[in-house]
Structure formats: C-alpha cells, structure tokens
Motif scaffolding. Structure first.
Motif, mmCIF file in Angstrom:
data_model
loop_
_atom_site.group_PDB
_atom_site.id
_atom_site.type_symbol
_atom_site.label_atom_id
_atom_site.label_comp_id
_atom_site.label_asym_id
_atom_site.label_seq_id
_atom_site.Cartn_x
_atom_site.Cartn_y
_atom_site.Cartn_z
ATOM 1 N N VAL A 142 0.863 -1.178 0.000
ATOM 2 C CA VAL A 142 0.000 0.000 0.000
ATOM 3 C C VAL A 142 0.900 1.229 0.000
ATOM 4 N N VAL A 143 0.809 1.995 -1.073
ATOM 5 C CA VAL A 143 1.583 3.223 -1.204
ATOM 6 C C VAL A 143 0.633 4.381 -0.922
ATOM 7 N N GLY A 144 0.962 5.187 0.067
ATOM 8 C CA GLY A 144 0.108 6.309 0.433
ATOM 9 C C GLY A 144 0.758 7.639 0.115
ATOM 10 N N ALA A 145 -0.067 8.586 -0.253
ATOM 11 C CA ALA A 145 0.356 9.967 -0.456
ATOM 12 C C ALA A 145 -0.846 10.851 -0.136
ATOM 13 N N GLU A 146 -0.638 11.802 0.748
ATOM 14 C CA GLU A 146 -1.715 12.671 1.209
ATOM 15 C C GLU A 146 -2.851 11.793 1.750
ATOM 16 N N ASP A 147 -4.079 11.969 1.284
ATOM 17 C CA ASP A 147 -5.210 11.172 1.767
ATOM 18 C C ASP A 147 -5.623 10.091 0.779
ATOM 19 N N LEU A 167 -2.561 3.663 -3.063
ATOM 20 C CA LEU A 167 -2.533 2.773 -4.220
ATOM 21 C C LEU A 167 -2.190 1.386 -3.695
ATOM 22 N N ILE A 168 -3.042 0.411 -4.012
ATOM 23 C CA ILE A 168 -2.810 -0.964 -3.584
ATOM 24 C C ILE A 168 -2.151 -1.703 -4.738
#
Length: 140
Positions: free
Chosen positions: A77-82, A85-86
């Motif tokens: 799971v790549v997170g950026a801000e709110d 991307l899985i």
C-alpha cells in the motif's frame, strides 16, 4: 488504519528486529489473510512521467515476492496525502509513475475496505462499505 477495521479482523502490526524485510502488518479473518507492507510518500513528483521512489529494501521485495509465490495474499500500500494505491501480484517490482498513481489511487479509507474484502465474508460488510477499487493491471 487498524481502528477502521471490523472487530472480526485480527490485526498484527509487525515490528521484527531480528528478521529484516518482514511486511508491516498481517490481517486475518474467517475467510482469508493478508500480508501488507506500507510505504508513505511525503510528496508526489511534479512531473506525471516521473517514477515514484517506493523505498522498498531488497529484503522487503524478497519477502513480498516469496509470499506471492507461495500463494499468500500480499500487497504493498503506497500512500500519499489522503490517497493510497494498492499494488498486487508483484506490481511492487515495476516502475510506478505519478500519472499511474493518480489514475489508480483510492481514498485512504478504502484500504480498510480492501483488507476486509480479503478477510471477511460479505455478511460482515458494514453498510455503505463496499470493496475497495484496485487495479491488477500492469503499470506502464
């Protein structure tokens, strides 16, 4: 993230000092389990064609690949801000551009819905919570 999950999802937040590369979390429910590595990107690149720097170590890649090859449910799971991307099915071994991220990201709260879709049968779904949208397409 973990507080958003249904009570029937058992959560193990992993911090293993002795075995490098182990994913960050393990989730288990009545119908399935999921190994998950989390990476957060403080700031997305300016240009759409620029690839994201996921920051996975070789040991992390090895663990994710081995879990996938042994037919375990595994994701990055790549997170950026709110948003998030899985990445599934060894997508973590490919280049992910900012454009791909923007076209396929989901609201961060939908990550919990994805985890529940792996671990819980449909009757456990909380009203108004569907399965998270994610893509199995190869990034470009």
């Amino acid at each position: 993230m973990h507080r958003s999950l249904h009570n029937n999802v058992t959560t193990w937040k992993i911090h293993d000092r002795y075995n490098g590369g182990v994913p960050d979390a393990f989730y288990m429910g009545p119908i399935g389990s999921l190994w998950t590595e989390y990476k957060y990107i403080k700031q997305l690149p300016v240009r759409d064609k620029t690839n994201l720097r996921l920051g996975l170590s070789l040991l992390q890649i090895e663990w994710l690949n081995k879990l996938f090859e042994y037919h375990h449910n595994v994701c990055l799971v790549v997170g950026a801000e709110d948003t998030a991307l899985i990445l599934l099915e060894k997508q973590w071994t490919t280049n992910i551009s900012k454009q791909y991220y923007m076209e396929h990201c989901i609201p961060r709260k939908e990550v919990a819905e994805y985890i529940q879709s792996i671990c819980l049968p449909d009757p456990y779904d909380v009203k108004d919570q569907g399965k998270a949208a994610h893509s199995c397409d190869e990034p470009t």
